[in-house]
Design a protein around this motif. Structure first.
Motif: not given
Length: 230
Positions: A192, A211-214, A227-228
Motif C-alpha cells: 500500500s 492510502m491504496y493497496e494494489h 492497507g487502503s
C-alpha cells in the motif's frame, strides 16, 4: 519521407483496386507528407504546478518525458530535466515563496497497464538549471509532494511504491531539513502507498492522506485491501 510517399501510394492503389478503377499515379507523384501534430510526444502528463504569484511560470512532468518549464503561461516550453538519470515523472512542487526551488518526484504513481518507475526525489535551487538527488530512491514511484508554506524545509512526499514487488519503501515521508534526511510517518502494509495527499491551506499541520493497496504482475492486477484507507 520516401517510405511515407510509397505507403500512401499503396493505400491509394488498394482503394482504387477495391472499387475496380484504375488509379492515375501522376496525381500523387508530387505528394508531400507533413506532420500535423502533436509537436512533442513525451507521454501522458502526470504532474503540474504553477507559481501562484506569477501564473506564467509553470512546470509539468510527463510519465516518460521528463520535466518541462514555461515562463509565458504555456505558449512555449523547454525541457529542464533531460540530463537526469530518469525521465519518468510522478510529482512536481514549486516552493511558492521562492520559485527557484523546485521539487520533482520520479516514478509515475498511476497504477495502470503500464507504469514507469523512477529513482527517488530531486531538488533544484536555480529554477531547473541544475538538480540534486535527495534520496528515496527505493520508493520507485512518488505520487505527491507538498511543501509546508510556513517552513519550506518541511516537505511531505507520498510514495505509492513499487507495484510489482511487496516492500516497505512506500507510504508518507517527511523531511524537516530540506531533504537531507527523511522519516516515514505513515505506513499500512508492504503493498500500500499514497494515492493522494492534501494539506489544509489554513493549517499546515492538518494533512489528509489516502492510502491504496494494489499489486501488479505481468499477468494480473489486484486493487484494494486492508492497507487502503483515508
Amino acid at each position: 519521407m520516401t517510405k511515407k510517399i510509397t505507403l500512401t501510394a499503396v493505400l491509394f492503389l488498394s482503394i482504387s483496386l477495391g472499387f475496380g478503377q484504375k488509379l492515375d499515379m501522376s496525381l500523387i507523384k508530387n505528394l508531400k507528407i507533413r506532420n500535423v501534430g502533436p509537436a512533442n510526444m513525451s507521454g501522458r502528463i502526470t504532474a503540474i504546478d504553477v507559481h501562484t504569484a506569477n501564473t506564467k511560470l509553470i512546470y509539468l512532468g510527463a510519465a516518460s518525458g521528463g520535466v518541462w518549464k514555461s515562463e509565458n503561461g504555456g505558449s512555449a516550453w523547454k525541457p529542464v530535466f533531460d540530463d537526469q538519470p530518469t525521465q519518468n515523472i510522478g510529482a512536481i512542487a514549486i516552493q511558492q515563496n521562492n520559485p527557484d526551488v523546485v521539487w520533482v518526484g520520479t516514478g509515475e504513481g498511476n497504477p495502470r497497464n503500464s507504469m514507469n518507475l523512477g529513482m527517488g526525489i530531486f531538488k533544484s535551487l536555480d529554477g531547473g538549471k541544475t538538480w540534486k538527488h535527495m534520496g528515496l530512491e527505493k520508493t520507485k514511484t512518488i505520487h505527491r509532494i507538498i511543501i509546508d508554506p510556513q517552513n519550506p524545509d518541511v516537505v511531505y512526499v507520498g510514495a505509492l511504491g513499487d507495484p510489482f514487488t511487496p516492500n516497505e519503501d512506500r507510504g508518507l515521508y517527511k523531511t524537516t531539513d530540506g531533504g537531507q534526511t527523511w522519516n516515514k510517518i505513515l505506513y499500512t502494509n508492504d503493498q500500500s502507498g499514497i494515492a493522494d495527499l492534501v494539506m489544509d491551506p489554513k493549517n499546515p499541520n492538518k494533512i489528509f492522506a489516502a492510502m491504496y493497496e494494489h499489486r501488479r504482475t505481468p499477468y494480473y492486477f489486484t486493487s484494494g485491501g486492508t492497507g487502503s484507507g483515508f
